[in-house]
Design a protein around this motif. Sequence first.
Motif, mmCIF file in Angstrom:
data_model
loop_
_atom_site.group_PDB
_atom_site.id
_atom_site.type_symbol
_atom_site.label_atom_id
_atom_site.label_comp_id
_atom_site.label_asym_id
_atom_site.label_seq_id
_atom_site.Cartn_x
_atom_site.Cartn_y
_atom_site.Cartn_z
ATOM 1 N N GLU A 1 0.831 -1.207 0.000
ATOM 2 C CA GLU A 1 0.000 0.000 0.000
ATOM 3 C C GLU A 1 0.869 1.263 0.000
ATOM 4 O O GLU A 1 0.520 2.272 -0.612
ATOM 5 C CB GLU A 1 -0.929 0.001 1.217
ATOM 6 C CG GLU A 1 -2.039 -1.033 1.139
ATOM 7 C CD GLU A 1 -2.951 -0.792 -0.054
ATOM 8 O OE1 GLU A 1 -3.182 0.388 -0.395
ATOM 9 O OE2 GLU A 1 -3.429 -1.782 -0.638
ATOM 10 N N THR A 2 2.009 1.211 0.673
ATOM 11 C CA THR A 2 2.928 2.353 0.641
ATOM 12 C C THR A 2 3.477 2.566 -0.765
ATOM 13 O O THR A 2 3.661 3.711 -1.211
ATOM 14 C CB THR A 2 4.081 2.123 1.630
ATOM 15 O OG1 THR A 2 3.545 1.848 2.932
ATOM 16 C CG2 THR A 2 4.988 3.336 1.704
ATOM 17 N N ILE A 3 3.731 1.483 -1.471
ATOM 18 C CA ILE A 3 4.212 1.584 -2.856
ATOM 19 C C ILE A 3 3.157 2.263 -3.731
ATOM 20 O O ILE A 3 3.474 3.145 -4.539
ATOM 21 C CB ILE A 3 4.564 0.179 -3.396
ATOM 22 C CG1 ILE A 3 5.746 -0.397 -2.624
ATOM 23 C CG2 ILE A 3 4.858 0.239 -4.887
ATOM 24 C CD1 ILE A 3 6.058 -1.831 -2.979
ATOM 25 N N ILE A 4 1.901 1.865 -3.581
ATOM 26 C CA ILE A 4 0.821 2.458 -4.375
ATOM 27 C C ILE A 4 0.724 3.957 -4.119
ATOM 28 O O ILE A 4 0.627 4.767 -5.052
ATOM 29 C CB ILE A 4 -0.509 1.762 -4.047
ATOM 30 C CG1 ILE A 4 -0.457 0.270 -4.422
ATOM 31 C CG2 ILE A 4 -1.659 2.444 -4.768
ATOM 32 C CD1 ILE A 4 -0.304 -0.001 -5.884
ATOM 33 N N ASN A 5 0.784 4.361 -2.842
ATOM 34 C CA ASN A 5 0.679 5.787 -2.507
ATOM 35 C C ASN A 5 1.896 6.576 -2.997
ATOM 36 O O ASN A 5 1.759 7.725 -3.441
ATOM 37 C CB ASN A 5 0.525 5.943 -0.990
ATOM 38 C CG ASN A 5 -0.787 5.360 -0.483
ATOM 39 O OD1 ASN A 5 -1.773 5.347 -1.210
ATOM 40 N ND2 ASN A 5 -0.778 4.867 0.739
#
Length: 317
Positions: A251-255
């Motif tokens: 999820e950090t990668i997506i953001n």
Amino acid sequence: MELQAPVMGARLAHKMMSTRNLTMDPRNFHQFVMHRVTEILETTLVELWRWIPSKLNVTDGATKVTGQTQQETWITDPQFLKNDASNWPISKKQESIIDTSEIRKHVMTTHTKSVVMFNANDFSNWRRLYRAVALVLLFTDRLQAKCAGRDMPATATKAHVSKAKMLLYKQSQSIAFAAELKTLSAGTALPKGSRLAGLNAYLDIDRVLRTRGRLNAVDIAEDAITLAHGCRITNLIVRSFHEKYHHLAHETIINDIKNSSYISRLRVLHKSVRNTCQRCKINRAVPRPPHMAPIPRARVGNFERPFTYTGVDYFGP
């Protein structure tokens, strides 16, 4: 071998001395004229040829329409040929006009491309790709500096890297959003059927397609660069973020990707990157325990006398 050496040397010397320095280059003419001029120069000497003015040229009576009758001179010969060769007409080179109608004309055409294309399929890493493009830009800057007499840059700088990334972004957009780029370049709004219709898309100063966000009041915020879902360059960018976070924190990668780029169906693309990542495949691998063998009959024998099935360890302590 000792005899062949002086023979070859003599032949070479004879060839060099027999070569004539010609002032006329027949290769500048068309093929028909070139071959015949070459044959004349190779078989005769230039000093053997003389010049005759048009008024005294007898052959004009057979090839040109003239009002003068040249029957007498045609049958006999021009009068000046009966005189001594020293009294023959002499060409005045300073007054002669060079005929350039038979000279070969060289036509050069150039074809320019608006976008420089780089083969991203030859690279498996985003950093290697933009570093390779940065080295190409460094090479062009070195050539321009050498032609201008300036000091040539030695290594690629941060400006080369930024420019290389912009070129790769523009290449990806020119393939995936060709119609949208043409529409925005003309200054018209995108049609409703476009994939970027509701995204406030525009072209920045570098002609890069961006999506206007709502954080314009924040100085550090920058509009996201629009990238296509199925592009090789986009895949390499997502893979670089995936490796940056050590294959974790999805999820950090997506953001983090959304802060700088807009990619449609980003989660689907990130999932495909994870599925093709070899390290992720190894981390998700779970050992499969083998099936246990059936219990021997001696262990489950019922209604048997004690010690019917007995095992003796002959090698025990």
